[in-house]
Enzyme design. Structure first.
Site, PDB file in Angstrom:
ATOM      1  N   ARG A  59       0.817  -1.214   0.000  1.00 14.33           N
ATOM      2  CA  ARG A  59       0.000   0.000   0.000  1.00 14.33           C
ATOM      3  C   ARG A  59       0.854   1.268   0.000  1.00 14.33           C
ATOM      4  NH1 ARG A  59      -2.504  -4.060   2.632  1.00 14.33           N
ATOM      5  NH2 ARG A  59      -1.429  -3.537   4.547  1.00 14.33           N
ATOM      6  N   GLU A  96       5.455 -11.116  13.082  1.00  9.58           N
ATOM      7  CA  GLU A  96       4.824 -11.701  14.260  1.00  9.58           C
ATOM      8  C   GLU A  96       5.076 -13.212  14.298  1.00  9.58           C
ATOM      9  OE1 GLU A  96       0.428 -11.780  16.387  1.00  9.58           O
ATOM     10  OE2 GLU A  96       0.735 -10.650  14.540  1.00  9.58           O
TER      11      GLU A  96
END
Length: 176
Positions: A59, A96
């Site tokens: 993005r 993560e």
């Protein structure tokens, strides 16, 4: 009057349970919202010398292209490993769950160029940190890092500021 944050929708439990996904595609789809976001992202840099805008996949490409256009400067993508056709340098970083690698063309930035780093969201700061390391290896001088959304609880802003970076975000959301 609507703010940038008003154009961002939240999708509960995406990509998995317990995550509140902040979806900027609704912001991008609205002409007023998108223009507002680009104008507000540009505002802190009025009058500053910037040679290139660097967008972080994916993005950040949308935002970075629009910002580079407004500044009349070049745009450089930092992409996931294996997506750029020329000779690249890479940087790994932690996610993560696991690790990832980003790359930049080795001739995309000339030493001394002043660079603005752009992405939609600042969470843990891992992707931005990896991008900054790539730019610094090429001799780029990071003017600032600009985001639409900051998730303060995840510590990305603190991480980037600890690296000496100037950080701007248009809005912040609590939680993950």
């Amino acid at each position: 009057m609507k703010t940038v944050q008003d154009y961002i929708r939240t999708i509960v439990d995406f990509p998995h349970e317990g995550i509140m996904f902040r979806d900027v595609t609704t912001l991008f789809a609205d002409p007023r919202g998108f223009r507002m976001a680009i104008d507000q992202m540009l505002h802190p840099y009025a009058g500053l010398e910037i040679d290139k805008v660097v967008g972080l996949e994916a993005r950040g490409f949308i935002l970075g292209g629009a910002i580079a256009h407004q500044l009349s400067v070049g745009f450089v993508p930092i992409r996931k490993k294996g997506k750029l056709p020329g000779t690249t340098i890479s940087q790994d970083y932690k996610l993560e769950y696991g690790e990832a690698i980003v790359e930049i063309h080795d001739d995309a930035i000339t030493a001394g160029e002043k660079v603005l780093v752009v992405d939609d969201l600042l969470a843990t700061g891992g992707t931005a940190e990896a991008g900054i390391k790539l730019l610094e290896r090429l001799g780029g001088k990071i003017v600032s890092c600009a985001f639409i959304i900051d998730l303060p609880e995840l510590g990305g802003r603190k991480k980037l500021e600890a690296m000496g970076m100037d950080v701007h975000a248009l809005c912040a959301f609590d939680g993950l």
